[in-house]
Design an enzyme around this catalytic site. Structure first.
Site, short mmCIF file in Angstrom:
data_model
loop_
_atom_site.label_atom_id
_atom_site.label_comp_id
_atom_site.label_asym_id
_atom_site.label_seq_id
_atom_site.Cartn_x
_atom_site.Cartn_y
_atom_site.Cartn_z
N LYS A 136 0.85 -1.20 0.00
CA LYS A 136 0.00 0.00 0.00
C LYS A 136 0.88 1.24 0.00
CE LYS A 136 -3.92 1.98 2.59
NZ LYS A 136 -4.81 1.85 3.77
N SER A 171 -9.99 2.15 2.87
CA SER A 171 -9.04 2.83 2.02
C SER A 171 -8.06 1.91 1.30
CB SER A 171 -8.24 3.82 2.85
OG SER A 171 -7.39 3.15 3.77
N SER A 213 -10.44 0.01 7.10
CA SER A 213 -9.77 0.09 5.80
C SER A 213 -9.08 -1.19 5.33
CB SER A 213 -8.74 1.22 5.82
OG SER A 213 -9.38 2.46 5.70
#
EC number: 6.3.5.7
Lengths: 490, 95
Positions: A78, A158, A182
């Site tokens: 990420k 997210s 998330s």
């Protein structure tokens, strides 16, 4: 040779160990898949040269019988994790072309254990969002589509890039972070497994900070076993993060397949929302039945402050964010928009660099911390947080081993469908946010599909530092529900 | 509670984010929607409840008060938009 990208991480580990294929072959297969899936916009930076050189180096080690627990496994990261000499942006314009001269602790442990980096993954700007639509690199597309339709759906957020990439078989696992859901919400939207560990289990050092008392790193993976394998490498004490806990990291994989007989599973009545879709209700009942069939005992429990978790979160998280994001001043790194004075330069830089959602949250956070409002908002929210945590503690004190809930109130929705009203988007995290407020571990496991063929997930919430029980129970659900892989259209 | 336009401008200034006059009404609406949403917390009885200050109860580790890093000025200024001889450059602050 069968398509190497369709293997689980555990199967690839075995194949590498008995020399059925090399890490370079496995890495090349994934790099090819990434190239063919650019339309999903899951990656914001591909690092094929670095991936191949890491793969060659680990192949040489494997040949000598050295390796490590993740030897040769291609993973993606990420874009919230700082990666040395590889651009890290948190998917915000304000970080611009920031190239960290250091590596986050969590990713450094993955490379220590022999993993290979494929690239950096898209996410909501500064991890603020539930649909991956707030990224400055544009939205991520969910590899899942409704039956017979070609509407593009969000992967959740997210960690949308992480979930989309794992579901589309572009990487064997991904790092993710979870501040209010998330990791778990995107995992549920894409038929993948997402583990949010206990607060303090993984180091936050080198991860772009959103809300420091809520943020935790964890894996998104194809199976429960794969997420247990990744957790063991990601977790561990780090002197550079004073909130990281000095506690031995267990062999999480040993929990897979362990009997759940006699375990007490709490079913919290407050999670039965008014107007909850029938199929979510059905999925929940079915999940409980699977655990019961495996020998667990179901008990009704009450977590009375559940409904206050989301409003308290939307005070605590923005307050911490406004403080953490104060560092983006356009002076030391990232975007700089000139002004006549230093004050004007700050204001211009931050106006240009932050997207609408981030600006909104920084402003709310600034307001609730400002003189005269601190007690009414921030202090009250922190007291409510104590009550939320107490609810869980009382439940666990009665001998409950884990709590079963739905992971999300719906399946994935369309890109652009929600967001006109920010609060509507926030409701996505209604089942997940309580866990962050209390610092507990929780896992989202795919458990079924809705009427339109989209994956749905269940969430298991555990006692602090008892991720192992969640892996054991998650495995039971996975064995009963099977795995979920989208039909390829991209 | 709700915020007026002047408060929106004040918050924006505190947050060091420039806002244009045209943006103010929209921001005001969004902030008020969020404040209306969190308003429900006022119905919770928090008498005698301690605010949460630590997620996991534990004693914070302390390290020895010694220099353990340094001599990396090049690394520190490497990402800066404007530097001169290991200094960050900003618009003139002192007349």
């Amino acid at each position: 040779m069968t398509d190497l990208t369709s293997l689980t991480l555990a199967a690839a580990r075995e194949g590498l160990a008995n020399r059925s294929f090399t890490s370079l072959e496995l890495t090349d297969a994934h790099l090819g898949a990434i190239e063919a899936a650019r339309g999903l916009n899951a990656f914001v930076m591909e690092t094929p040269d670095q991936a191949r050189s890491m793969a060659r180096a680990i192949d040489a080690k494997i040949a000598k019988g050295e390796g490590g627990p993740l030897a040769g496994i291609p993973l993606a990261i990420k874009d919230l994790f700082a990666t040395k000499d590889v651009r890290t942006t948190a998917c915000s314009k304000i970080l611009g072309n920031f190239v960290p001269p250091y590596e986050s602790t969590v990713t450094s442990q993955l490379w220590r254990d022999g993993a290979v980096m494929l690239g950096k993954l898209n996410n909501d700007e500064f991890a603020m969002g539930s649909s991956n639509e707030t990224s400055c690199f544009g939205p991520v597309v969910n590899p899942w589509r409704r039956d017979g339709a070609n509407t593009t759906l969000v992967p959740g957020g997210s960690s949308g890039g992480s979930a989309s990439a794992v579901a589309a078989l572009l990487c064997m696992g991904a790092t993710a972070t979870d501040t209010g859901g998330s990791i778990r919400q995107p995992a549920a939207f894409t038929g993948t497994v997402g583990m949010k560990p206990t607060y303090g289990r993984c180091s936050r050092w080198g991860i772009v900070a959103f809300a420091s008392s809520l943020d935790q790193a964890g894996p998104i993976a194809r199976t429960v076993r794969d997420s247990a394998i990744l957790m063991r490498s990601m977790a561990g004490h780090d002197p550079k993060d004073t909130t990281s806990v000095d506690r031995a990291v267990p062999d999480y994989e040993a929990a897979i397949g362990k009997s759940v007989k006699g375990m007490k599973i709490g079913i919290p009545r407050e999670y039965r929302l008014e107007g909850m879709p029938q199929e979510i209700e059905k999925l929940w009942t079915e999940g409980a039945a699977w655990l019961k069939a495996a020998g667990a005992e179901l008990v009704d429990v009450s977590l009375p402050h559940t409904k206050y978790a989301l409003p308290a979160y939307y005070i605590v998280a923005p307050a911490e964010a406004s403080s953490n994001l104060a560092r983006y001043d356009g002076v030391r790194y990232g975007l700089q928009v000139p002004g006549r004075s230093i004050g004007e330069q700050y204001e211009n830089t931050r106006a240009e660099g932050f997207g609408a959602e981030v600006r909104r949250r920084v402003m709310i956070g600034t307001y609730v911390l400002s003189a005269g409002y601190y007690d009414a908002y921030y202090l009250r929210a922190q007291k409510v947080r104590t009550l939320i945590k107490r609810d869980f503690e009382e439940c666990f004190a009665k001998g409950v081993d884990a709590i079963l809930t739905p992971a999300t109130p719906s399946a994935a929705f369309g890109i652009g469908e929600k967001g006109a009203d920010p609060v509507e988007m926030y409701l996505n995290d209604i089942f997940t946010v309580t866990v962050n407020m209390a610092g507990l571990p929780a896992i989202a496991v795919p458990a079924g599909k809705d009427a339109q063929g989209l994956p749905l997930g269940l969430q298991l919430i555990g006692r602090p530092f008892d991720e192992e029980t969640l892996f054991s129970l998650g495995e039971v659900i996975e064995q009963a529900a099977g795995r979920f892989t989208p039909a390829r259209w991209w | 509670m709700s915020v007026d336009a002047a408060t929106v401008r004040r918050i924006a200034h505190l947050a060091r984010i420039a806002v244009t006059d045209e943006e103010v009404p929209h921001l005001q609406g969004e902030l008020n929607a969020m404040l209306a949403f969190v308003e429900q917390l006022s119905e919770v009885n928090v008498d005698g409840v301690e605010p949460m200050t630590s997620v996991i109860p534990m004693e914070m580790k302390k390290r020895a008060d010694v220099v353990n890093d340094g001599e990396i000025a090049d690394d520190i200024v490497r990402n800066a938009p404007a530097t001169d001889d290991h200094f960050f450059l900003v618009p003139k602050v002192v007349e």
